[in-house]
Design an enzyme around this catalytic site. Structure first.
Site, PDB file in Angstrom:
ATOM      1  N   CYS A   1       0.800  -1.230   0.000  1.00  0.00           N
ATOM      2  CA  CYS A   1       0.000   0.000   0.000  1.00  0.00           C
ATOM      3  C   CYS A   1       0.832   1.279   0.000  1.00  0.00           C
ATOM      4  O   CYS A   1       0.272   2.368  -0.146  1.00  0.00           O
ATOM      5  CB  CYS A   1      -0.954  -0.004   1.195  1.00  0.00           C
ATOM      6  SG  CYS A   1      -0.164  -0.161   2.801  1.00  0.00           S
ATOM      7  N   HIS A   2       2.136   1.172   0.107  1.00  0.00           N
ATOM      8  CA  HIS A   2       2.990   2.368   0.198  1.00  0.00           C
ATOM      9  C   HIS A   2       4.212   2.168  -0.676  1.00  0.00           C
ATOM     10  O   HIS A   2       5.239   1.711  -0.199  1.00  0.00           O
ATOM     11  CB  HIS A   2       3.405   2.579   1.654  1.00  0.00           C
ATOM     12  CG  HIS A   2       4.098   3.887   1.915  1.00  0.00           C
ATOM     13  ND1 HIS A   2       5.460   4.043   1.819  1.00  0.00           N
ATOM     14  CD2 HIS A   2       3.615   5.085   2.278  1.00  0.00           C
ATOM     15  CE1 HIS A   2       5.791   5.276   2.132  1.00  0.00           C
ATOM     16  NE2 HIS A   2       4.689   5.932   2.416  1.00  0.00           N
ATOM     17  N   PHE A   3       4.212   2.413  -1.875  1.00  0.00           N
ATOM     18  CA  PHE A   3       3.157   2.902  -2.737  1.00  0.00           C
ATOM     19  C   PHE A   3       2.891   1.866  -3.814  1.00  0.00           C
ATOM     20  O   PHE A   3       3.794   1.117  -4.162  1.00  0.00           O
ATOM     21  CB  PHE A   3       3.586   4.213  -3.410  1.00  0.00           C
ATOM     22  CG  PHE A   3       3.818   5.328  -2.424  1.00  0.00           C
ATOM     23  CD1 PHE A   3       2.761   6.097  -1.968  1.00  0.00           C
ATOM     24  CD2 PHE A   3       5.093   5.610  -1.959  1.00  0.00           C
ATOM     25  CE1 PHE A   3       2.977   7.145  -1.080  1.00  0.00           C
ATOM     26  CE2 PHE A   3       5.315   6.651  -1.060  1.00  0.00           C
ATOM     27  CZ  PHE A   3       4.261   7.417  -0.624  1.00  0.00           C
TER      28      PHE A   3
ATOM     29  N   VAL B   1       7.897   1.017  -0.736  1.00  0.00           N
ATOM     30  CA  VAL B   1       8.934   1.463   0.197  1.00  0.00           C
ATOM     31  C   VAL B   1       8.340   1.423   1.608  1.00  0.00           C
ATOM     32  O   VAL B   1       7.160   1.714   1.797  1.00  0.00           O
ATOM     33  CB  VAL B   1       9.436   2.885  -0.164  1.00  0.00           C
ATOM     34  CG1 VAL B   1       8.331   3.913  -0.118  1.00  0.00           C
ATOM     35  CG2 VAL B   1      10.601   3.297   0.719  1.00  0.00           C
TER      36      VAL B   1
END
Length: 175
Positions: free
Chosen positions: A70-72, A77
């Site tokens: 979810c990041h990203f 990362v």
């Protein structure tokens, strides 16, 4: 009786998250997924950069860790705030391990620098916290410097991390 070993495995960290390591109502680690390390490899009231104690922990990194999805999207990362939170988690653990009572809360930090990233190909993150001062009164306050390395390269540095243990922090029910 407090558990005063010099290292802790994952199951021990989970026990801490359930409130079983330092006694009911005392310092706890968060449970997964917010628990940000897999083991504590060293903890001591002596040593460290300031001679007042240290705690060192490790995280085994793999592409399936929850935050990479979810990041990203398309550019995974580890969020820098999670590395910072790990350092606060460790300082709170140190205070509980040292005999402090009450649940812990992060209180702030001084200068913070990110000079690299934890990416899915990284194999291991090492966190290190060097204790500068522990104030023992109604409030236990720990002040420390810390760093995070990814595959042996230091990429985060934090100065003057602050964590307190408070005897009364339980949320009051809404009226």
């Amino acid at each position: 009786m407090r558990d005063r070993r010099s290292s802790y495995e994952y199951e021990d960290l989970l026990a801490c998250g359930r409130g079983e390591l330092f006694g009911p109502g005392n310092a706890q680690l968060p449970l997964p997924p917010m628990l940000m390390f897999d083991r504590i490899t060293e903890i001591s009231e002596t040593g460290g950069a300031h001679g007042k104690g240290l705690i060192r922990a490790e995280l085994d990194v793999n592409p399936d860790l929850w935050f990479f999805a979810c990041h990203f999207k398309g550019d995974p990362v580890m969020p820098g705030c999670l590395g910072l939170d790990a350092l606060w988690q460790m300082l709170g653990f140190f205070l509980g391990w040292s005999g402090g009572e009450g649940p812990g809360r992060a209180l702030g930090s001084g200068e913070l620098k990110f000079t690299g990233q934890v990416l899915p190909h990284v194999r291991k993150v090492v966190y290190n916290v060097d204790i500068k001062r522990v104030m023992r009164s109604k409030l236990w306050l720990g002040i420390a410097d810390g760093w995070l390395s990814a595959d042996d390269e230091i990429i985060y540095r934090a100065q003057d991390l602050k964590v307190g243990l408070f005897k009364q922090t339980a949320a009051k029910p809404a009226a």
